[in-house]
Design a protein around this motif. Structure first.
Motif, PDB file in Angstrom:
ATOM      1  N   HIS A  50       0.841  -1.206   0.000  1.00 42.35           N
ATOM      2  CA  HIS A  50       0.000   0.000   0.000  1.00 42.35           C
ATOM      3  C   HIS A  50       0.875   1.254   0.000  1.00 42.35           C
ATOM      4  O   HIS A  50       0.620   2.208  -0.743  1.00 42.35           O
ATOM      5  N   MET A  51       1.893   1.260   0.849  1.00 45.04           N
ATOM      6  CA  MET A  51       2.780   2.414   0.945  1.00 45.04           C
ATOM      7  C   MET A  51       3.455   2.658  -0.408  1.00 45.04           C
ATOM      8  O   MET A  51       3.575   3.805  -0.859  1.00 45.04           O
ATOM      9  N   LYS A  52       3.879   1.578  -1.056  1.00 41.69           N
ATOM     10  CA  LYS A  52       4.522   1.705  -2.366  1.00 41.69           C
ATOM     11  C   LYS A  52       3.555   2.277  -3.399  1.00 41.69           C
ATOM     12  O   LYS A  52       3.911   3.179  -4.170  1.00 41.69           O
ATOM     13  N   TRP A  53       2.312   1.799  -3.409  1.00 49.55           N
ATOM     14  CA  TRP A  53       1.332   2.281  -4.389  1.00 49.55           C
ATOM     15  C   TRP A  53       1.029   3.763  -4.197  1.00 49.55           C
ATOM     16  O   TRP A  53       0.957   4.517  -5.172  1.00 49.55           O
ATOM     17  N   ILE A  96      -9.408   2.296   7.462  1.00 48.84           N
ATOM     18  CA  ILE A  96     -10.679   2.186   6.731  1.00 48.84           C
ATOM     19  C   ILE A  96     -11.438   3.509   6.792  1.00 48.84           C
ATOM     20  O   ILE A  96     -11.922   4.019   5.774  1.00 48.84           O
ATOM     21  N   ASP A  97     -11.539   4.080   7.995  1.00 46.02           N
ATOM     22  CA  ASP A  97     -12.264   5.360   8.164  1.00 46.02           C
ATOM     23  C   ASP A  97     -11.596   6.484   7.385  1.00 46.02           C
ATOM     24  O   ASP A  97     -12.271   7.298   6.738  1.00 46.02           O
ATOM     25  N   THR A  98     -10.260   6.540   7.449  1.00 46.34           N
ATOM     26  CA  THR A  98      -9.513   7.607   6.775  1.00 46.34           C
ATOM     27  C   THR A  98      -9.701   7.544   5.264  1.00 46.34           C
ATOM     28  O   THR A  98     -10.012   8.557   4.617  1.00 46.34           O
ATOM     29  N   TYR A  99      -9.518   6.355   4.693  1.00 50.54           N
ATOM     30  CA  TYR A  99      -9.593   6.219   3.234  1.00 50.54           C
ATOM     31  C   TYR A  99     -11.038   6.346   2.722  1.00 50.54           C
ATOM     32  O   TYR A  99     -11.258   6.831   1.611  1.00 50.54           O
ATOM     33  N   THR A 100     -11.989   5.943   3.541  1.00 53.99           N
ATOM     34  CA  THR A 100     -13.397   6.094   3.151  1.00 53.99           C
ATOM     35  C   THR A 100     -13.773   7.572   3.061  1.00 53.99           C
ATOM     36  O   THR A 100     -14.464   7.993   2.122  1.00 53.99           O
ATOM     37  N   LYS A 101     -13.306   8.371   4.023  1.00 50.69           N
ATOM     38  CA  LYS A 101     -13.563   9.821   3.979  1.00 50.69           C
ATOM     39  C   LYS A 101     -12.891  10.458   2.767  1.00 50.69           C
ATOM     40  O   LYS A 101     -13.439  11.362   2.122  1.00 50.69           O
ATOM     41  N   GLN A 102     -11.700   9.981   2.436  1.00 48.58           N
ATOM     42  CA  GLN A 102     -10.978  10.522   1.289  1.00 48.58           C
ATOM     43  C   GLN A 102     -11.713  10.243  -0.027  1.00 48.58           C
ATOM     44  O   GLN A 102     -11.651  11.057  -0.954  1.00 48.58           O
ATOM     45  N   LEU A 103     -12.388   9.121  -0.090  1.00 47.50           N
ATOM     46  CA  LEU A 103     -13.151   8.782  -1.300  1.00 47.50           C
ATOM     47  C   LEU A 103     -14.183   9.855  -1.641  1.00 47.50           C
ATOM     48  O   LEU A 103     -14.494  10.076  -2.813  1.00 47.50           O
ATOM     49  N   GLU A 104     -14.727  10.495  -0.616  1.00 48.91           N
ATOM     50  CA  GLU A 104     -15.728  11.541  -0.838  1.00 48.91           C
ATOM     51  C   GLU A 104     -15.100  12.836  -1.354  1.00 48.91           C
ATOM     52  O   GLU A 104     -15.789  13.675  -1.941  1.00 48.91           O
ATOM     53  N   LEU A 105     -13.785  12.998  -1.151  1.00 48.70           N
ATOM     54  CA  LEU A 105     -13.106  14.237  -1.530  1.00 48.70           C
ATOM     55  C   LEU A 105     -12.356  14.127  -2.855  1.00 48.70           C
ATOM     56  O   LEU A 105     -12.282  15.085  -3.614  1.00 48.70           O
ATOM     57  N   VAL A 106     -11.785  12.947  -3.111  1.00 52.51           N
ATOM     58  CA  VAL A 106     -10.912  12.768  -4.273  1.00 52.51           C
ATOM     59  C   VAL A 106     -11.727  12.683  -5.554  1.00 52.51           C
ATOM     60  O   VAL A 106     -12.757  12.000  -5.609  1.00 52.51           O
ATOM     61  N   THR A 107     -11.257  13.371  -6.591  1.00 52.67           N
ATOM     62  CA  THR A 107     -11.943  13.328  -7.893  1.00 52.67           C
ATOM     63  C   THR A 107     -11.148  12.544  -8.938  1.00 52.67           C
ATOM     64  O   THR A 107     -11.708  12.145  -9.955  1.00 52.67           O
ATOM     65  N   ASP A 108      -9.854  12.344  -8.696  1.00 52.83           N
ATOM     66  CA  ASP A 108      -9.009  11.596  -9.627  1.00 52.83           C
ATOM     67  C   ASP A 108      -9.438  10.127  -9.640  1.00 52.83           C
ATOM     68  O   ASP A 108      -9.403   9.446  -8.609  1.00 52.83           O
ATOM     69  N   SER A 110      -8.107   7.356 -10.919  1.00 53.06           N
ATOM     70  CA  SER A 110      -7.103   6.333 -10.603  1.00 53.06           C
ATOM     71  C   SER A 110      -6.835   6.264  -9.105  1.00 53.06           C
ATOM     72  O   SER A 110      -6.633   5.181  -8.543  1.00 53.06           O
ATOM     73  N   VAL A 111      -6.834   7.430  -8.438  1.00 49.31           N
ATOM     74  CA  VAL A 111      -6.621   7.458  -6.986  1.00 49.31           C
ATOM     75  C   VAL A 111      -7.843   6.871  -6.266  1.00 49.31           C
ATOM     76  O   VAL A 111      -7.706   6.139  -5.276  1.00 49.31           O
ATOM     77  N   LYS A 112      -9.036   7.160  -6.778  1.00 52.11           N
ATOM     78  CA  LYS A 112     -10.255   6.588  -6.174  1.00 52.11           C
ATOM     79  C   LYS A 112     -10.221   5.062  -6.258  1.00 52.11           C
ATOM     80  O   LYS A 112     -10.558   4.369  -5.287  1.00 52.11           O
ATOM     81  N   LYS A 113      -9.798   4.531  -7.396  1.00 48.17           N
ATOM     82  CA  LYS A 113      -9.718   3.076  -7.562  1.00 48.17           C
ATOM     83  C   LYS A 113      -8.699   2.487  -6.591  1.00 48.17           C
ATOM     84  O   LYS A 113      -8.915   1.410  -6.020  1.00 48.17           O
ATOM     85  N   LEU A 114      -7.576   3.195  -6.425  1.00 50.26           N
ATOM     86  CA  LEU A 114      -6.561   2.729  -5.482  1.00 50.26           C
ATOM     87  C   LEU A 114      -7.104   2.723  -4.062  1.00 50.26           C
ATOM     88  O   LEU A 114      -6.918   1.752  -3.314  1.00 50.26           O
ATOM     89  N   LEU A 115      -7.803   3.789  -3.667  1.00 54.53           N
ATOM     90  CA  LEU A 115      -8.378   3.852  -2.319  1.00 54.53           C
ATOM     91  C   LEU A 115      -9.379   2.725  -2.092  1.00 54.53           C
ATOM     92  O   LEU A 115      -9.398   2.102  -1.023  1.00 54.53           O
TER      93      LEU A 115
END
Length: 288
Positions: A50-53, A96-108, A110-115
């Protein structure tokens, strides 16, 4: 979302994954049961991916990778194993909580798919840690009695462990930012082998009654191949000298094993430098 904001989110995620890896490493070193530590190690390896990605996304966006940690999120617990595993369950829930919140903010996209992929992994990790926690409660594991060791040996092992941690971060940084595919491959291989060294030193230290020092070391950033060759030669010589000085046969054997790997690291770097020089000379001849 602006590019710099997205890079900031990804850098936070790198730090969060780094913190989880360090927490899990503490538990691998401190829990003296192979069945338990094998499961934790498997999860720690996935967190490294995950860190590498996340780091690769930072570079793709034109940012610079920072291998920082979030110190307050490294919760070791103990000495009982139950409290350690409870902290590991909580670490996965935080991710899980951190990345789920980020999904609501991120528009990119490829980054959404990674999250989404990482959230899927973290959910499985939480389930695995929860099962492991229940198993430890049922089986009433307790910390094994530690062997006594002299403080000089424990300090030596901690010094070497800290140095392996430092060079891991340096090699990873060079892996993320190098333009050469071959050099990136070498840097990643050397980082992985140094992780193995760090693990062996940490387990030996813990079995001898010590507590591993996993505080964040300072590390250099971009280094040339010549500098890494000099480092590996120095490291090999250091392990050779220390192996001659230690009295514990098991510690001596471990240091001699690492010494052999450092010699091979140097050889890989030398071979790469020779090929690089041949290519450079060849290009100059063509231009002439």
């Amino acid at each position: 979302m602006k590019k710099l904001e997205l890079i900031g989110i990804l850098l936070h995620n790198i730090a969060l994954e780094h913190s989880a890896i360090v927490q899990y490493l503490y538990h691998i070193f401190l829990i003296q049961d192979a069945e338990v530590t094998e499961e934790i190690e498997k999860i720690a390896r996935q967190e490294m991916r995950h860190m590498k990605w996340f780091a690769q996304k930072v570079v793709q966006l034109g940012g610079e990778v920072e291998l920082k940690r979030i110190e307050e999120e490294i919760k070791v617990g103990g000495p009982d194993w139950v409290s350690m595993l409870e902290n590991d369950v909580n670490a996965e829930q935080l991710a899980i909580d951190t990345y789920t919140k980020q999904l609501e903010l991120v528009t990119d996209d490829s980054v959404k798919k990674l999250l989404e992929r990482v959230i899927h992994d973290e959910s499985q990790h939480k389930h695995e840690f929860s099962e492991l926690l229940e198993e430890v409660k049922r089986r009433d594991f307790s910390e094994e009695e530690k062997k006594e060791a002299d403080q000089k040996t424990l300090q030596l092992l901690n010094k070497l462990l800290k140095e392996e941690y430092r060079i891991i971060l340096e090699y990873l940084y060079n892996f993320f930012h190098s333009k050469s595919c071959e050099y990136k491959d070498i840097m990643l291989d050397l980082a992985i082998e140094s992780m193995v060294h760090m693990g062996e030193l940490g387990e030996k230290l813990s079995k001898m009654g010590g507590v591993p020092d996993l505080s964040l070391p300072e590390f250099g950033k971009i280094k040339g191949v010549e500098e890494h060759i000099v480092y590996e030669e120095h490291s090999k010589n250091e392990y050779t000298k220390l192996a001659e000085d230690v009295s514990d046969p098991s510690v001596r054997k471990l240091l001699e094993w690492i010494e052999g790997q450092e010699e091979y690291h140097k050889q890989r770097l030398l071979d790469f430098m020779r090929r690089l020089r041949k290519l450079t000379v060849g290009d100059l001849k063509k231009k002439a």
